[in-house]
Enzyme design. Structure first.
Site, PDB file in Angstrom:
ATOM      1  N   GLY A  57       0.900  -1.003   0.010  1.00  0.00           N
ATOM      2  CA  GLY A  57      -0.058  -0.022   0.059  1.00  0.00           C
ATOM      3  C   GLY A  57       0.919   1.285  -0.041  1.00  0.00           C
ATOM      4  O   GLY A  57       0.734   2.241  -0.688  1.00  0.00           O
ATOM      5  N   SER A  67      -3.821   0.586  -8.225  1.00  0.00           N
ATOM      6  CA  SER A  67      -4.740  -0.052  -9.333  1.00  0.00           C
ATOM      7  C   SER A  67      -6.073  -0.849  -8.762  1.00  0.00           C
ATOM      8  O   SER A  67      -5.731  -1.355  -7.666  1.00  0.00           O
ATOM      9  CB  SER A  67      -3.778  -0.741 -10.163  1.00  0.00           C
ATOM     10  N   ASP A  78      -5.476 -11.458   1.522  1.00  0.00           N
ATOM     11  CA  ASP A  78      -5.510 -11.361   2.848  1.00  0.00           C
ATOM     12  C   ASP A  78      -6.762 -12.443   3.088  1.00  0.00           C
ATOM     13  O   ASP A  78      -6.505 -13.310   4.273  1.00  0.00           O
ATOM     14  CB  ASP A  78      -6.050  -9.973   3.131  1.00  0.00           C
TER      15      ASP A  78
END
Length: 223
Positions: A57, A67, A78
């Protein structure tokens, strides 16, 4: 001319945060492949992959490489990694249904949130500024608070994995043992339990809010 879109696609696939995402997937695959034989190495790889979630990030914002593909890759990685760990814990502890229920809540709430975001025409599932629930807004609006809740969940699951002595352990017994082993560990468990509880509460709120948004979309479409 036809090659230009392909080159642009390749450029996005090779964004730095997306490459970090591929590395995270590889680390998780290796981690779960050795989870039963090398617990310490598993935890190291799993947690490193989790830390890289914040790293990608930062790179995305730093180099203007945000994007849609990267956001989806990040969330899918995750969800799948946490889901696999919850499945492992469901095979170790009794009652295993607790962990499978947490898995269903986690995936269901995030999938509905992503879909309701798409229906609303928003660019990010974290855009909940119009929500009437203060905890929901705080969770997605404050990165530190969100990080505390997410890290708490992962740390709690890792602690439970490390405490396991074999199959069919009783979950409550493991928590009691963690409190008896050392005072710092007991404080850590209490600290992450609070963050874990908040995260599950947010998941329930997210599930209901997103479901309501989907129903409202149907109602407005038929009018």
């Amino acid at each position: 001319m036809a090659d230009k879109p392909k080159k642009r696609m390749l450029t996005i696939y090779l964004y730095i945060p997306n490459i970090i995402g591929y590395i995270r997937v590889l680390m998780n695959c290796v981690a779960f492949a050795i989870s039963s034989s090398h617990k310490t190495l598993f935890v190291s790889l799993y947690f490193t992959s989790f830390v890289c979630d914040a790293l990608d990030g930062w790179f995305a914002r730093r180099y203007n490489q945000v994007s849609t593909f990267g956001a989806v890759l990040d969330m899918v990685t995750d969800r799948i990694s946490t889901a696999c760990l919850l499945v492992l814990l469901s095979q170790i502890y009794r009652p295993g249904l607790i962990f499978l229920s947490l898995l269903a809540l986690d995936i269901g709430s995030h999938w509905l949130q992503m879909y309701s975001t798409f229906l609303a025409g928003k660019s990010s599932h974290k855009d909940v500024k119009d929500s009437s629930n203060w905890l929901f807004r705080l969770y997605y609006g404050n990165r530190i608070f969100m990080a505390y809740c997410c890290i708490s969940c992962e740390v709690l699951y890792i602690i439970l994995f490390l405490l396991a002595r074999g199959q069919n352990d009783v979950l409550l017994d493991a928590l009691v043992i963690s409190g008896r082993q050392s005072l710092p560990l007991s404080f850590l468990v209490v600290f992450v339990l609070l963050g874990w509880a908040i995260k599950q509460t947010v998941n329930v709120i997210q599930l209901k809010t997103a479901a309501d948004a989907c129903v409202l979309y149907d109602i407005n479409r038929k009018q």
